[in-house]
Design a protein around this motif. Structure first.
Motif, PDB file in Angstrom:
ATOM      1  N   GLY A 284       0.804  -1.216   0.000  1.00 20.26           N
ATOM      2  CA  GLY A 284       0.000   0.000   0.000  1.00 20.26           C
ATOM      3  C   GLY A 284       0.830   1.255   0.000  1.00 20.26           C
ATOM      4  N   HIS A 285       0.142   2.367  -0.233  1.00 19.58           N
ATOM      5  CA  HIS A 285       0.783   3.675  -0.157  1.00 19.58           C
ATOM      6  C   HIS A 285      -0.211   4.688   0.391  1.00 19.58           C
ATOM      7  N   ALA A 286       0.292   5.815   0.866  1.00 19.42           N
ATOM      8  CA  ALA A 286      -0.574   6.853   1.418  1.00 19.42           C
ATOM      9  C   ALA A 286      -0.138   8.218   0.908  1.00 19.42           C
ATOM     10  N   CYS A 287      -1.108   9.126   0.790  1.00 15.95           N
ATOM     11  CA  CYS A 287      -0.860  10.504   0.355  1.00 15.95           C
ATOM     12  C   CYS A 287      -1.619  11.451   1.282  1.00 15.95           C
ATOM     13  N   VAL A 288      -1.022  12.591   1.576  1.00 16.45           N
ATOM     14  CA  VAL A 288      -1.672  13.619   2.383  1.00 16.45           C
ATOM     15  C   VAL A 288      -1.617  14.923   1.586  1.00 16.45           C
ATOM     16  N   LYS A 289      -2.779  15.554   1.430  1.00 18.68           N
ATOM     17  CA  LYS A 289      -2.869  16.821   0.694  1.00 18.68           C
ATOM     18  C   LYS A 289      -3.697  17.792   1.520  1.00 18.68           C
ATOM     19  N   SER A 290      -3.432  19.075   1.332  1.00 17.34           N
ATOM     20  CA  SER A 290      -4.228  20.083   2.036  1.00 17.34           C
ATOM     21  C   SER A 290      -4.568  21.211   1.079  1.00 17.34           C
ATOM     22  N   GLY A 291      -5.583  21.992   1.469  1.00 20.01           N
ATOM     23  CA  GLY A 291      -5.947  23.120   0.634  1.00 20.01           C
ATOM     24  C   GLY A 291      -6.870  24.088   1.354  1.00 20.01           C
TER      25      GLY A 291
END
Length: 79
Positions: free
Chosen positions: A10-17
C-alpha cells in the motif's frame, strides 16, 4: 503504509488546501492498497478533515471509503 514491494503493497498521500476568505480549510488523507480486493475491501481508503480557518478547530470528518478520492483522481486525470 507499506512499501510497494512489501506484502500488502500500500501507499498513502496527504494533501491540504484552502481558499482565501472561506470559512474552512481541508486535509485529505488517502491510501491505495491493491491487496484489499482479495479481502473484499475497496483498494482506495481515505478521509477528509475540515478545519476552521478562524480558530483551527476540527469541524468535520468525512470518511469517504475511497469514493471522494476516486472522483477527485478521475477529475484530475481528465484535465
Amino acid at each position: 503504509p507499506h512499501d510497494e514491494d512489501d506484502e500488502g503493497g500500500g501507499h498513502a498521500c496527504v494533501k491540504s488546501g484552502y481558499i482565501k476568505g472561506k470559512a474552512s480549510w481541508v486535509v485529505k488523507v488517502a491510501g491505495g492498497f491493491p491487496g484489499n480486493a482479495a479481502l473484499g475491501l475497496s483498494n482506495s481508503q481515505g478521509c477528509m478533515l475540515l478545519f476552521s480557518q478562524t480558530t483551527g478547530e476540527l469541524e468535520t470528518i468525512l470518511l469517504d471509503n475511497g469514493h471522494l478520492t476516486d472522483v477527485r483522481t478521475a477529475a484530475a486525470a481528465s484535465l
